[in-house]
Enzyme design. Structure first.
Site, PDB file in Angstrom:
ATOM      1  N   TYR A 158       0.848  -1.203   0.000  1.00 53.41           N
ATOM      2  CA  TYR A 158       0.000   0.000   0.000  1.00 53.41           C
ATOM      3  C   TYR A 158       0.882   1.251   0.000  1.00 53.41           C
ATOM      4  O   TYR A 158       0.684   2.172  -0.795  1.00 53.41           O
ATOM      5  CB  TYR A 158      -0.896  -0.056   1.243  1.00 53.41           C
ATOM      6  CG  TYR A 158      -1.853   1.090   1.432  1.00 53.41           C
ATOM      7  CD1 TYR A 158      -2.974   1.224   0.624  1.00 53.41           C
ATOM      8  CD2 TYR A 158      -1.663   2.015   2.453  1.00 53.41           C
ATOM      9  CE1 TYR A 158      -3.865   2.260   0.819  1.00 53.41           C
ATOM     10  CE2 TYR A 158      -2.553   3.055   2.660  1.00 53.41           C
ATOM     11  CZ  TYR A 158      -3.659   3.181   1.843  1.00 53.41           C
ATOM     12  OH  TYR A 158      -4.548   4.212   2.038  1.00 53.41           O
TER      13      TYR A 158
HETATM   14  N1  LIG Z   1     -10.253   6.144   5.178  1.00 53.25           N
HETATM   15  C1  LIG Z   1      -9.083   6.674   5.490  1.00 53.25           C
HETATM   16  O1  LIG Z   1      -8.864   7.130   6.610  1.00 53.25           O
HETATM   17  C2  LIG Z   1      -7.977   6.730   4.463  1.00 53.25           C
HETATM   18  C3  LIG Z   1      -6.699   7.064   4.889  1.00 53.25           C
HETATM   19  C4  LIG Z   1      -5.691   7.193   3.951  1.00 53.25           C
HETATM   20  C5  LIG Z   1      -5.964   6.998   2.605  1.00 53.25           C
HETATM   21  N2  LIG Z   1      -7.214   6.652   2.203  1.00 53.25           N
HETATM   22  C6  LIG Z   1      -7.456   6.459   0.769  1.00 53.25           C
HETATM   23  O2  LIG Z   1      -8.685   7.064   0.394  1.00 53.25           O
HETATM   24  C7  LIG Z   1      -9.323   6.293  -0.623  1.00 53.25           C
HETATM   25  C8  LIG Z   1     -10.722   5.886  -0.178  1.00 53.25           C
HETATM   26  O3  LIG Z   1     -10.613   5.136   1.019  1.00 53.25           O
HETATM   27  P1  LIG Z   1     -11.871   4.611   1.827  1.00 53.25           P
HETATM   28  O4  LIG Z   1     -11.425   4.481   3.232  1.00 53.25           O
HETATM   29  O5  LIG Z   1     -13.072   5.398   1.479  1.00 53.25           O
HETATM   30  O6  LIG Z   1     -11.996   3.117   1.218  1.00 53.25           O
HETATM   31  P2  LIG Z   1     -13.284   2.170   1.157  1.00 53.25           P
HETATM   32  O7  LIG Z   1     -12.728   0.765   1.215  1.00 53.25           O
HETATM   33  O8  LIG Z   1     -14.305   2.553   2.150  1.00 53.25           O
HETATM   34  O9  LIG Z   1     -13.855   2.447  -0.302  1.00 53.25           O
HETATM   35  C9  LIG Z   1     -13.119   2.108  -1.436  1.00 53.25           C
HETATM   36  C10 LIG Z   1     -14.057   1.986  -2.617  1.00 53.25           C
HETATM   37  O10 LIG Z   1     -13.274   1.529  -3.746  1.00 53.25           O
HETATM   38  C11 LIG Z   1     -13.978   0.450  -4.352  1.00 53.25           C
HETATM   39  N3  LIG Z   1     -13.020  -0.447  -5.004  1.00 53.25           N
HETATM   40  C12 LIG Z   1     -12.215  -1.372  -4.415  1.00 53.25           C
HETATM   41  N4  LIG Z   1     -11.499  -2.011  -5.344  1.00 53.25           N
HETATM   42  C13 LIG Z   1     -11.858  -1.484  -6.544  1.00 53.25           C
HETATM   43  C14 LIG Z   1     -11.455  -1.742  -7.878  1.00 53.25           C
HETATM   44  N5  LIG Z   1     -10.532  -2.671  -8.150  1.00 53.25           N
HETATM   45  N6  LIG Z   1     -12.014  -1.020  -8.861  1.00 53.25           N
HETATM   46  C15 LIG Z   1     -12.949  -0.072  -8.587  1.00 53.25           C
HETATM   47  N7  LIG Z   1     -13.371   0.218  -7.348  1.00 53.25           N
HETATM   48  C16 LIG Z   1     -12.829  -0.486  -6.329  1.00 53.25           C
HETATM   49  C17 LIG Z   1     -14.699  -0.245  -3.211  1.00 53.25           C
HETATM   50  O11 LIG Z   1     -15.751  -1.076  -3.674  1.00 53.25           O
HETATM   51  C18 LIG Z   1     -15.162   0.956  -2.392  1.00 53.25           C
HETATM   52  O12 LIG Z   1     -16.399   1.448  -2.862  1.00 53.25           O
HETATM   53  C19 LIG Z   1      -8.405   5.087  -0.876  1.00 53.25           C
HETATM   54  O13 LIG Z   1      -7.549   5.372  -1.977  1.00 53.25           O
HETATM   55  C20 LIG Z   1      -7.606   4.980   0.397  1.00 53.25           C
HETATM   56  O14 LIG Z   1      -6.357   4.357   0.200  1.00 53.25           O
HETATM   57  C21 LIG Z   1      -8.235   6.491   3.115  1.00 53.25           C
END
Ligand SMILES: NC(=O)c1ccc[n+]([C@@H]2O[C@H](COP(=O)([O-])OP(=O)(O)OC[C@H]3O[C@@H](n4cnc5c(N)ncnc54)[C@H](O)[C@@H]3O)[C@@H](O)[C@H]2O)c1
Length: 266
Positions: A158
């Protein structure tokens, strides 16, 4: 609510849940037409349908696996045929990965991180570029992570994927600035489906992480994270490119402790 995105055409990957869901809703509320490019057909279709009904703009769903180059190219083609162009591209999707020490990660683990983190966004950016260049205006927002910036342990694939994407985004920012295209990075800290699952499995760690955050809580996708993405998607941010914005309640200042117990190599 301002309507500063009226007439703009946006793609949000992973827009069916979590932060992406909040971003879809916020962009639509500001007048953008949005393509919800989502792996999960149920959440993607529901998000598109509910958002379109609530805000009265065109919001469509396309089932896309962003780790498949042909599907990402199809996503750009779909947006172009629906909307005529792509003005705003938000690379948000992430799925998969595991928590292990690096000596226990396989080549396939690391390959997944690079494909999911870097290549998926790279294919989308390369697909959107000619359209943005032709119109002389574009906004690219890539979701990266403090995990990568601070090298949190256990999530090497990641961290590698997200930091590679930051490097790529900053390079694109320089190369594409002359065409009116900005490329910025958001590192969020937010409640989401995956965070809820993590919190359910690790309640003490999650509570500790919340307490380390200067604001004492994780953000809300729609009201804390998405407004910053909407700003970066608008004319208001026209003189900003290549930035990393930490939208995390100040969590990046001293870093949020993240040190899971990881067994040694077998
Ligand atoms: N939540 C946090 O605190 C946090 C922290 C750092 C970074 N991020 C980044 O923010 C972004 C969103 O995170 P989140 O927490 O909302 O994640 P989440 O897991 O809640 O949502 C991710 C979404 O991406 C979709 N997805 C997964 N694989 C996929 C694929 N191969 N093709 C298309 N869609 C796909 C999932 O179905 C889901 O709807 C991500 O890039 C994550 O790395 C989140």
């Amino acid at each position: 609510m301002t309507k500063r995105l009226t007439g703009k055409a946006a793609i949000v990957t992973g827009g069916g849940d979590g932060i992406g869901h909040g971003i879809v809703r916020r962009l639509a509320s500001e007048g953008a037409r949005v393509l919800v490019a989502e792996f999960n057909a149920e959440t993607g279709a529901r998000t598109a349908e509910e958002t379109a009904r609530e805000y009265g703009v065109e919001v469509a769903f396309l089932q896309v696996d962003v780790t498949d180059k042909a599907q990402v190219e199809g996503m750009i083609a779909d947006a172009q045929s629906r909307f005529g162009t792509v003005d705003i591209l938000v690379n948000n999707a992430w799925g998969g990965g595991n928590i292990k020490r690096i000596e226990n990660k396989s080549d396939a683990d690391i390959q997944h991180g690079v494909t999911m983190g870097l290549y998926s966004a790279m294919w989308a950016m390369k697909g959107a570029f000619p359209l943005m260049k032709a119109s002389g205006w574009g906004r690219i927002v890539n979701l990266c992570s403090l995990n990568g910036v601070n090298a949190h342990i256990g999530s090497a694939e990641y961290n590698v994927g997200k930091e590679a994407l930051r490097a790529y985004t900053r390079t694109a920012a320089r190369e594409w600035a002359p065409y009116g295209i900005t490329c910025n990075i958001v590192c969020p800290a937010s409640i989401s489906a995956s965070y809820r699952a993590f919190r359910a499995a690790n309640p003490e760690t999650a509570q500790h992480m919340d307490s380390m955050n200067p604001m004492g809580r994780m953000g809300d996708p729609e009201t804390d994270i998405a407004p910053v993405v909407a700003f970066l998607s608008s004319e208001d941010s026209r003189y900003m490119t290549g930035n990393t914005l930490f939208v995390d309640g100040g969590g990046h200042i001293n870093g949020v402790a993240w040190a899971p117990e990881l067994p040694d190599a077998a």
